[in-house]
Design a protein around this motif. Structure first.
Motif, PDB file in Angstrom:
ATOM      1  N   LEU A  71       0.798  -1.053   0.181  1.00  0.00           N
ATOM      2  CA  LEU A  71       0.018   0.128   0.011  1.00  0.00           C
ATOM      3  C   LEU A  71       0.886   1.088   0.183  1.00  0.00           C
ATOM      4  O   LEU A  71       1.550   1.308   0.954  1.00  0.00           O
ATOM      5  CB  LEU A  71      -0.854   0.019   1.364  1.00  0.00           C
ATOM      6  CG  LEU A  71      -2.270  -0.848   1.247  1.00  0.00           C
ATOM      7  CD1 LEU A  71      -1.869  -2.239   1.304  1.00  0.00           C
ATOM      8  CD2 LEU A  71      -3.037  -0.496   2.575  1.00  0.00           C
ATOM      9  N   PRO A  72       1.036   2.034  -1.125  1.00  0.00           N
ATOM     10  CA  PRO A  72       1.769   3.235  -1.273  1.00  0.00           C
ATOM     11  C   PRO A  72       1.052   4.473  -0.049  1.00  0.00           C
ATOM     12  O   PRO A  72      -0.261   4.281  -0.373  1.00  0.00           O
ATOM     13  CB  PRO A  72       1.727   3.818  -2.466  1.00  0.00           C
ATOM     14  CG  PRO A  72       1.190   2.423  -3.354  1.00  0.00           C
ATOM     15  CD  PRO A  72       0.525   1.804  -2.377  1.00  0.00           C
ATOM     16  N   VAL A  73       1.856   4.963   0.596  1.00  0.00           N
ATOM     17  CA  VAL A  73       1.261   6.023   1.497  1.00  0.00           C
ATOM     18  C   VAL A  73       1.143   7.297   0.652  1.00  0.00           C
ATOM     19  O   VAL A  73       2.168   7.705   0.241  1.00  0.00           O
ATOM     20  CB  VAL A  73       2.177   6.000   2.789  1.00  0.00           C
ATOM     21  CG1 VAL A  73       1.563   7.119   3.778  1.00  0.00           C
ATOM     22  CG2 VAL A  73       2.316   4.782   3.396  1.00  0.00           C
ATOM     23  N   LYS A  74      -0.144   7.791   0.705  1.00  0.00           N
ATOM     24  CA  LYS A  74      -0.239   9.028  -0.280  1.00  0.00           C
ATOM     25  C   LYS A  74      -0.694  10.093   0.908  1.00  0.00           C
ATOM     26  O   LYS A  74      -0.840  10.009   1.991  1.00  0.00           O
ATOM     27  CB  LYS A  74      -1.568   8.498  -1.180  1.00  0.00           C
ATOM     28  CG  LYS A  74      -1.464   7.560  -1.839  1.00  0.00           C
ATOM     29  CD  LYS A  74      -0.637   7.708  -3.202  1.00  0.00           C
ATOM     30  CE  LYS A  74      -0.544   6.769  -4.150  1.00  0.00           C
ATOM     31  NZ  LYS A  74       0.300   7.230  -5.162  1.00  0.00           N
ATOM     32  N   GLU A  75      -0.938  11.200   0.394  1.00  0.00           N
ATOM     33  CA  GLU A  75      -1.354  12.457   1.020  1.00  0.00           C
ATOM     34  C   GLU A  75      -2.644  11.978   1.912  1.00  0.00           C
ATOM     35  O   GLU A  75      -3.329  11.389   1.639  1.00  0.00           O
ATOM     36  CB  GLU A  75      -1.407  13.447   0.408  1.00  0.00           C
ATOM     37  CG  GLU A  75      -2.730  13.891  -0.805  1.00  0.00           C
ATOM     38  CD  GLU A  75      -2.069  12.970  -2.034  1.00  0.00           C
ATOM     39  OE1 GLU A  75      -2.980  12.903  -2.939  1.00  0.00           O
ATOM     40  OE2 GLU A  75      -0.869  12.559  -2.073  1.00  0.00           O
ATOM     41  N   PRO A  76      -2.805  12.689   3.082  1.00  0.00           N
ATOM     42  CA  PRO A  76      -4.036  12.344   3.680  1.00  0.00           C
ATOM     43  C   PRO A  76      -5.415  12.458   3.057  1.00  0.00           C
ATOM     44  O   PRO A  76      -6.298  11.816   3.661  1.00  0.00           O
ATOM     45  CB  PRO A  76      -3.869  13.261   5.031  1.00  0.00           C
ATOM     46  CG  PRO A  76      -2.681  13.628   5.081  1.00  0.00           C
ATOM     47  CD  PRO A  76      -1.931  13.539   3.790  1.00  0.00           C
ATOM     48  N   THR A  77      -5.480  13.482   2.091  1.00  0.00           N
ATOM     49  CA  THR A  77      -6.695  13.594   1.635  1.00  0.00           C
ATOM     50  C   THR A  77      -6.688  12.558   0.141  1.00  0.00           C
ATOM     51  O   THR A  77      -7.914  13.000  -0.621  1.00  0.00           O
ATOM     52  CB  THR A  77      -7.060  15.031   1.201  1.00  0.00           C
ATOM     53  OG1 THR A  77      -5.738  15.422   0.171  1.00  0.00           O
ATOM     54  CG2 THR A  77      -7.008  15.814   2.414  1.00  0.00           C
ATOM     55  N   HIS A  78      -5.847  11.843  -0.268  1.00  0.00           N
ATOM     56  CA  HIS A  78      -5.941  11.147  -1.540  1.00  0.00           C
ATOM     57  C   HIS A  78      -7.154  10.459  -1.538  1.00  0.00           C
ATOM     58  O   HIS A  78      -7.602   9.737  -0.677  1.00  0.00           O
ATOM     59  CB  HIS A  78      -4.560  10.198  -1.401  1.00  0.00           C
ATOM     60  CG  HIS A  78      -4.617   9.483  -2.727  1.00  0.00           C
ATOM     61  ND1 HIS A  78      -4.295  10.068  -3.882  1.00  0.00           N
ATOM     62  CD2 HIS A  78      -4.795   8.107  -2.984  1.00  0.00           C
ATOM     63  CE1 HIS A  78      -4.492   8.987  -4.881  1.00  0.00           C
ATOM     64  NE2 HIS A  78      -4.752   7.850  -4.310  1.00  0.00           N
ATOM     65  N   ASN A  79      -7.770  10.246  -2.766  1.00  0.00           N
ATOM     66  CA  ASN A  79      -9.071   9.520  -3.029  1.00  0.00           C
ATOM     67  C   ASN A  79      -9.213   9.474  -4.516  1.00  0.00           C
ATOM     68  O   ASN A  79      -9.582  10.319  -5.209  1.00  0.00           O
ATOM     69  CB  ASN A  79     -10.553  10.656  -2.640  1.00  0.00           C
ATOM     70  CG  ASN A  79     -11.492   9.827  -2.489  1.00  0.00           C
ATOM     71  OD1 ASN A  79     -11.462   8.287  -2.447  1.00  0.00           O
ATOM     72  ND2 ASN A  79     -12.672  10.376  -2.252  1.00  0.00           N
ATOM     73  N   PRO A  80      -8.563   8.290  -4.924  1.00  0.00           N
ATOM     74  CA  PRO A  80      -8.737   7.963  -6.366  1.00  0.00           C
ATOM     75  C   PRO A  80     -10.141   8.034  -7.095  1.00  0.00           C
ATOM     76  O   PRO A  80     -11.117   7.671  -6.270  1.00  0.00           O
ATOM     77  CB  PRO A  80      -8.058   6.567  -6.295  1.00  0.00           C
ATOM     78  CG  PRO A  80      -8.253   6.128  -5.357  1.00  0.00           C
ATOM     79  CD  PRO A  80      -8.230   7.178  -4.180  1.00  0.00           C
ATOM     80  N   GLU A  81     -10.041   8.331  -8.281  1.00  0.00           N
ATOM     81  CA  GLU A  81     -11.475   8.408  -9.007  1.00  0.00           C
ATOM     82  C   GLU A  81     -11.795   7.127  -9.238  1.00  0.00           C
ATOM     83  O   GLU A  81     -10.745   6.281  -9.778  1.00  0.00           O
ATOM     84  CB  GLU A  81     -11.282   9.401 -10.080  1.00  0.00           C
ATOM     85  CG  GLU A  81     -11.119  10.837  -9.856  1.00  0.00           C
ATOM     86  CD  GLU A  81     -11.224  11.581 -11.037  1.00  0.00           C
ATOM     87  OE1 GLU A  81     -11.778  11.274 -12.211  1.00  0.00           O
ATOM     88  OE2 GLU A  81     -10.700  12.587 -10.873  1.00  0.00           O
ATOM     89  N   LYS A  82     -13.001   6.807  -9.212  1.00  0.00           N
ATOM     90  CA  LYS A  82     -13.371   5.433 -10.032  1.00  0.00           C
ATOM     91  C   LYS A  82     -13.702   5.601 -11.541  1.00  0.00           C
ATOM     92  O   LYS A  82     -14.207   6.544 -11.683  1.00  0.00           O
ATOM     93  CB  LYS A  82     -14.710   5.017  -9.141  1.00  0.00           C
ATOM     94  CG  LYS A  82     -14.397   4.474  -7.588  1.00  0.00           C
ATOM     95  CD  LYS A  82     -13.683   3.241  -7.783  1.00  0.00           C
ATOM     96  CE  LYS A  82     -13.507   2.677  -6.305  1.00  0.00           C
ATOM     97  NZ  LYS A  82     -12.845   1.397  -6.198  1.00  0.00           N
ATOM     98  N   HIS A  83     -13.288   4.591 -12.016  1.00  0.00           N
ATOM     99  CA  HIS A  83     -13.490   4.565 -13.631  1.00  0.00           C
ATOM    100  C   HIS A  83     -14.591   3.487 -13.878  1.00  0.00           C
ATOM    101  O   HIS A  83     -14.692   2.698 -13.400  1.00  0.00           O
ATOM    102  CB  HIS A  83     -12.362   4.249 -14.331  1.00  0.00           C
ATOM    103  CG  HIS A  83     -11.187   5.492 -14.233  1.00  0.00           C
ATOM    104  ND1 HIS A  83     -11.537   6.581 -14.727  1.00  0.00           N
ATOM    105  CD2 HIS A  83     -10.098   5.107 -13.360  1.00  0.00           C
ATOM    106  CE1 HIS A  83     -10.252   7.359 -14.150  1.00  0.00           C
ATOM    107  NE2 HIS A  83      -9.510   6.692 -13.580  1.00  0.00           N
TER     108      HIS A  83
END
Length: 159
Positions: A147-159
């Motif tokens: 699990l790459p650690v991302k910025e606290p607000t990271h939220n990938p878009e669903k396609h």
């Protein structure tokens, strides 16, 4: 003439054997494995950088490309004293013992929904690092994922 017929018969037999071999595979025609275990794959894994020192959340998708359903029964990680799997219903989060992964379907662990909770962190992970997990299933063997650690607000878009 006999040599030609023998050669032709051999060629036909080899071609038929190759065609039959192409029809079967280790995953079967519908994606189930020969040993009856599901064909699971992990994608979209990430952990937002935790804002607290003692807990974090994790998200990923488990895709089942077979005709055999399975169940995620637990998650382990060296970074946490305990990893729980949680469902979110009616904006309330609760620990569950497992999640179903339907045949030819997927389990999404995502923000605002089902997810992993890393409790009693031994070390606070920081953006740019990776957190290793091992996913345990009822039928399939364990699967390791990063699990790459991302910025606290990271939220990938669903396609």
């Amino acid at each position: 003439m006999t040599r030609r017929r023998t050669a032709l018969a051999t060629a036909v037999a080899v071609a038929a054997g190759l065609a039959l071999a192409g029809c079967s595979s280790s995953t079967g025609s519908t994606g189930s494995t020969v040993d009856g275990k599901p064909d699971l794959k992990v994608s979209g894994a990430f952990m937002p950088e935790p804002v607290m020192d003692d807990m974090a959340a994790g998200f990923l998708t488990i895709t089942n490309d077979s005709d055999v359903a399975d169940r995620l029964t637990s998650v382990t990680s060296d970074i946490a004293g305990e990893v729980q799997i949680h469902e979110t219903k009616n904006q309330k989060m609760r620990e569950v013992t497992s999640f179903d992964i339907p045949a030819d379907g997927a389990l999404d662990l995502e923000r605002g929904g089902n997810h992993m909770m890393f409790l009693k962190l031994k070390k606070k992970p920081h953006r740019g690092e990776n957190v290793s997990v091992e996913l345990h299933f009822e039928k399939a063997g364990p699967i390791k994922a990063e699990l790459p650690v991302k910025e606290p607000t990271h939220n990938p878009e669903k396609h």
